[in-house]
Motif scaffolding. Structure first.
Motif, PDB file in Angstrom:
ATOM      1  N   VAL B   4      32.065  42.669  33.859  1.00 42.03           N
ATOM      2  CA  VAL B   4      33.041  42.793  34.937  1.00 42.03           C
ATOM      3  C   VAL B   4      32.553  43.932  35.833  1.00 42.03           C
ATOM      4  O   VAL B   4      32.267  45.018  35.338  1.00 42.03           O
ATOM      5  CB  VAL B   4      34.440  43.120  34.383  1.00 42.03           C
ATOM      6  CG1 VAL B   4      35.428  43.346  35.516  1.00 42.03           C
ATOM      7  CG2 VAL B   4      34.930  42.004  33.463  1.00 42.03           C
ATOM      8  N   THR B   5      32.429  43.649  37.119  1.00 44.45           N
ATOM      9  CA  THR B   5      31.946  44.681  38.041  1.00 44.45           C
ATOM     10  C   THR B   5      33.087  45.180  38.909  1.00 44.45           C
ATOM     11  O   THR B   5      34.004  44.408  39.254  1.00 44.45           O
ATOM     12  CB  THR B   5      30.810  44.157  38.931  1.00 44.45           C
ATOM     13  OG1 THR B   5      31.282  43.043  39.686  1.00 44.45           O
ATOM     14  CG2 THR B   5      29.620  43.724  38.097  1.00 44.45           C
ATOM     15  N   GLN B   6      33.039  46.456  39.255  1.00 50.33           N
ATOM     16  CA  GLN B   6      34.062  47.060  40.105  1.00 50.33           C
ATOM     17  C   GLN B   6      33.380  47.897  41.178  1.00 50.33           C
ATOM     18  O   GLN B   6      32.426  48.613  40.904  1.00 50.33           O
ATOM     19  CB  GLN B   6      34.997  47.972  39.290  1.00 50.33           C
ATOM     20  CG  GLN B   6      35.888  47.222  38.334  1.00 50.33           C
ATOM     21  CD  GLN B   6      36.910  48.138  37.681  1.00 50.33           C
ATOM     22  OE1 GLN B   6      36.901  48.324  36.463  1.00 50.33           O
ATOM     23  NE2 GLN B   6      37.799  48.697  38.499  1.00 50.33           N
ATOM     24  N   THR B   7      33.908  47.787  42.387  1.00 51.07           N
ATOM     25  CA  THR B   7      33.435  48.620  43.489  1.00 51.07           C
ATOM     26  C   THR B   7      34.615  49.149  44.275  1.00 51.07           C
ATOM     27  O   THR B   7      35.666  48.491  44.354  1.00 51.07           O
ATOM     28  CB  THR B   7      32.520  47.808  44.444  1.00 51.07           C
ATOM     29  OG1 THR B   7      33.222  46.634  44.869  1.00 51.07           O
ATOM     30  CG2 THR B   7      31.222  47.431  43.766  1.00 51.07           C
ATOM     31  N   PRO B   8      34.511  50.358  44.836  1.00 54.22           N
ATOM     32  CA  PRO B   8      33.403  51.293  44.626  1.00 54.22           C
ATOM     33  C   PRO B   8      33.523  52.003  43.278  1.00 54.22           C
ATOM     34  O   PRO B   8      34.531  51.860  42.593  1.00 54.22           O
ATOM     35  CB  PRO B   8      33.598  52.289  45.773  1.00 54.22           C
ATOM     36  CG  PRO B   8      35.087  52.320  45.973  1.00 54.22           C
ATOM     37  CD  PRO B   8      35.561  50.911  45.710  1.00 54.22           C
ATOM     38  N   LYS B  22      37.807  46.564  44.491  1.00 55.63           N
ATOM     39  CA  LYS B  22      37.377  45.186  44.256  1.00 55.63           C
ATOM     40  C   LYS B  22      36.890  45.027  42.823  1.00 55.63           C
ATOM     41  O   LYS B  22      36.271  45.935  42.259  1.00 55.63           O
ATOM     42  CB  LYS B  22      36.245  44.844  45.224  1.00 55.63           C
ATOM     43  CG  LYS B  22      35.651  43.465  45.064  1.00 55.63           C
ATOM     44  CD  LYS B  22      34.548  43.248  46.088  1.00 55.63           C
ATOM     45  CE  LYS B  22      33.774  41.983  45.831  1.00 55.63           C
ATOM     46  NZ  LYS B  22      32.681  41.785  46.802  1.00 55.63           N
ATOM     47  N   CYS B  23      37.181  43.876  42.252  1.00 53.39           N
ATOM     48  CA  CYS B  23      36.765  43.553  40.885  1.00 53.39           C
ATOM     49  C   CYS B  23      36.241  42.121  40.884  1.00 53.39           C
ATOM     50  O   CYS B  23      36.846  41.231  41.495  1.00 53.39           O
ATOM     51  CB  CYS B  23      37.954  43.684  39.946  1.00 53.39           C
ATOM     52  SG  CYS B  23      37.630  43.118  38.253  1.00 53.39           S
ATOM     53  N   GLU B  24      35.135  41.891  40.170  1.00 53.42           N
ATOM     54  CA  GLU B  24      34.540  40.570  40.156  1.00 53.42           C
ATOM     55  C   GLU B  24      34.032  40.228  38.756  1.00 53.42           C
ATOM     56  O   GLU B  24      33.516  41.093  38.045  1.00 53.42           O
ATOM     57  CB  GLU B  24      33.371  40.537  41.156  1.00 53.42           C
ATOM     58  CG  GLU B  24      32.973  39.174  41.618  1.00 53.42           C
ATOM     59  CD  GLU B  24      32.184  39.196  42.916  1.00 53.42           C
ATOM     60  OE1 GLU B  24      31.873  40.291  43.427  1.00 53.42           O
ATOM     61  OE2 GLU B  24      31.880  38.111  43.434  1.00 53.42           O
ATOM     62  N   GLN B  25      34.208  38.963  38.382  1.00 54.95           N
ATOM     63  CA  GLN B  25      33.643  38.481  37.116  1.00 54.95           C
ATOM     64  C   GLN B  25      33.174  37.050  37.320  1.00 54.95           C
ATOM     65  O   GLN B  25      33.773  36.305  38.088  1.00 54.95           O
ATOM     66  CB  GLN B  25      34.665  38.564  35.967  1.00 54.95           C
ATOM     67  CG  GLN B  25      35.985  37.853  36.186  1.00 54.95           C
ATOM     68  CD  GLN B  25      36.005  36.389  35.827  1.00 54.95           C
ATOM     69  OE1 GLN B  25      35.112  35.911  35.112  1.00 54.95           O
ATOM     70  NE2 GLN B  25      37.013  35.668  36.291  1.00 54.95           N
ATOM     71  N   HIS B  26      32.094  36.687  36.637  1.00 61.16           N
ATOM     72  CA  HIS B  26      31.535  35.342  36.744  1.00 61.16           C
ATOM     73  C   HIS B  26      31.424  34.721  35.371  1.00 61.16           C
ATOM     74  O   HIS B  26      30.447  34.030  35.067  1.00 61.16           O
ATOM     75  CB  HIS B  26      30.178  35.402  37.464  1.00 61.16           C
ATOM     76  CG  HIS B  26      30.288  35.875  38.875  1.00 61.16           C
ATOM     77  ND1 HIS B  26      30.804  35.092  39.887  1.00 61.16           N
ATOM     78  CD2 HIS B  26      29.990  37.068  39.442  1.00 61.16           C
ATOM     79  CE1 HIS B  26      30.801  35.780  41.015  1.00 61.16           C
ATOM     80  NE2 HIS B  26      30.329  36.979  40.778  1.00 61.16           N
ATOM     81  N   MET B  27      32.431  34.974  34.549  1.00 66.31           N
ATOM     82  CA  MET B  27      32.439  34.422  33.201  1.00 66.31           C
ATOM     83  C   MET B  27      33.347  33.193  33.112  1.00 66.31           C
ATOM     84  O   MET B  27      33.558  32.664  32.031  1.00 66.31           O
ATOM     85  CB  MET B  27      32.933  35.500  32.221  1.00 66.31           C
ATOM     86  CG  MET B  27      31.984  36.689  32.139  1.00 66.31           C
ATOM     87  SD  MET B  27      32.567  37.975  31.040  1.00 66.31           S
ATOM     88  CE  MET B  27      33.699  38.848  32.118  1.00 66.31           C
ATOM     89  N   ASN B  70      40.392  34.269  44.641  1.00 65.26           N
ATOM     90  CA  ASN B  70      39.856  33.141  43.882  1.00 65.26           C
ATOM     91  C   ASN B  70      39.703  33.546  42.426  1.00 65.26           C
ATOM     92  O   ASN B  70      39.989  34.691  42.054  1.00 65.26           O
ATOM     93  CB  ASN B  70      38.517  32.662  44.472  1.00 65.26           C
ATOM     94  CG  ASN B  70      37.457  33.738  44.474  1.00 65.26           C
ATOM     95  OD1 ASN B  70      37.107  34.278  43.432  1.00 65.26           O
ATOM     96  ND2 ASN B  70      36.930  34.061  45.659  1.00 65.26           N
ATOM     97  N   SER B  71      39.252  32.641  41.609  1.00 60.56           N
ATOM     98  CA  SER B  71      39.265  32.888  40.167  1.00 60.56           C
ATOM     99  C   SER B  71      38.282  33.956  39.726  1.00 60.56           C
ATOM    100  O   SER B  71      38.366  34.437  38.593  1.00 60.56           O
ATOM    101  CB  SER B  71      38.973  31.585  39.419  1.00 60.56           C
ATOM    102  OG  SER B  71      37.693  31.086  39.772  1.00 60.56           O
TER     103      SER B  71
END
Lengths: 117, 112
Positions: B4-8, B22-27, B70-71
Motif C-alpha cells: 500500500v503506497t501513500q503520498t506524500p 493519497k493512498c493506492e493499492q493494486h492488490m 475507484n477501487s
C-alpha cells in the motif's frame, strides 16, 4: 474499546525466543485474534491471526489457550530488527452504514518489545 | 505483493490550507481504511470504504473528507485543520471489509 490487555514493555535477548502474552478474557466464540507490529514511525505490519487452533507462519507462532481467554505470540529467534510495538487485537463485529454485518480492528496500547544485543 | 503506497510522506500545512492525502493499492482489495495515530498512541480508525462506498465513519470532524474515486485509490481531503490534528495518517486495505488489513507507511502531517 480494545478487548485486550498486554504488558506495556518487555525485553528479550537477541537470538532467544520472544514470548509476548495477551489477555482477551471477554472474547466471543467467532472473534479472531490478530497480531500486528509497528516499527518506529512505520505503518503497522501484519504478523499472524487465529481463531482456536495454534498457527505458525514464517514470522511467528500464535498459541491460543483452550478457553481462548489468552494467547501468546512467539518470535522463535529474536533479532534487533524485531524491536517494535506489538499489538494484540480482537477483531470485533460491527454494523456498517448499509446495515450489513462486518468486522473491525481496534488497536490497544500494545507491548513495546526491545531486543537486546 | 502486499504493498500500500501513500503520498506524500510528510506534509506541513497551515490552518487555512486545503490539502489531500493519497493512498493506492493494486492488490484488488475492495476495502480501504484511514487511521490516525498520535505520538506514542495506537492507531485509531477514522473511515472505512467497502466497494468504493463509505461504510464506517467513526464520528470524524467534517474538516476531514474522505473520497474513494475507484477501487484502487483512497483520498483524504483536509481543510481548516487544527494543530491538534498533527499526526501520522495511515491507510490500509483488505480483500473485503473485516479481512486482514495491510498498511501503508503513513503520511506524517504537521499543522501549524
Amino acid at each position: 474499546d480494545a478487548k485486550t490487555t498486554q504488558p506495556p514493555s518487555m525485553d528479550c535477548a537477541e537470538g532467544r525466543a520472544a514470548n509476548l502474552p495477551c489477555n482477551h478474557s471477554t472474547i466471543s466464540g467467532n472473534e479472531y485474534v490478530y497480531w500486528y507490529r509497528q516499527i518506529h514511525s512505520q505503518g503497522p505490519q501484519y504478523i499472524i491471526h487465529g481463531l482456536k487452533n495454534n498457527e505458525t507462519n514464517e514470522m511467528a507462532s500464535l498459541i491460543i489457550t483452550e478457553d481462548r481467554k489468552s494467547s501468546t505470540l512467539i518470535l522463535p529467534h529474536a533479532t534487533l530488527r524485531d524491536t517494535a510495538v506489538y499489538y494484540c487485537i480482537v477483531r470485533v463485529a460491527v454494523r456498517a452504514y448499509s446495515g450489513a454485518g462486518s468486522y473491525q480492528l481496534t488497536f490497544g496500547k500494545g507491548t513495546k518489545l526491545s531486543v537486546i544485543p | 505483493d502486499t504493498e500500500v503506497t501513500q503520498t506524500p510522506k510528510h506534509l506541513v500545512m497551515g490552518m487555512t490550507n486545503k490539502k489531500s492525502l493519497k493512498c493506492e493499492q493494486h492488490m484488488g482489495h475492495r476495502a480501504m481504511y484511514w487511521y490516525k495515530q498520535k505520538a506514542k498512541k495506537p492507531p485509531e480508525l477514522m473511515f472505512v470504504y467497502s466497494y468504493e462506498k463509505l461504510s464506517i465513519n467513526e464520528s470524524v470532524p467534517s474538516r476531514f473528507s474522505p473520497e474513494c474515486p475507484n477501487s484502487s485509490l483512497l483520498n483524504l481531503h483536509l481543510h481548516a485543520l487544527q494543530p491538534e490534528d498533527s499526526a501520522l495518517y495511515l491507510c490500509a486495505s483488505s480483500r473485503w471489509q473485516g479481512e486482514t488489513q495491510y498498511f501503508g507507511p503513513g503520511t506524517r502531517l504537521l499543522v501549524l
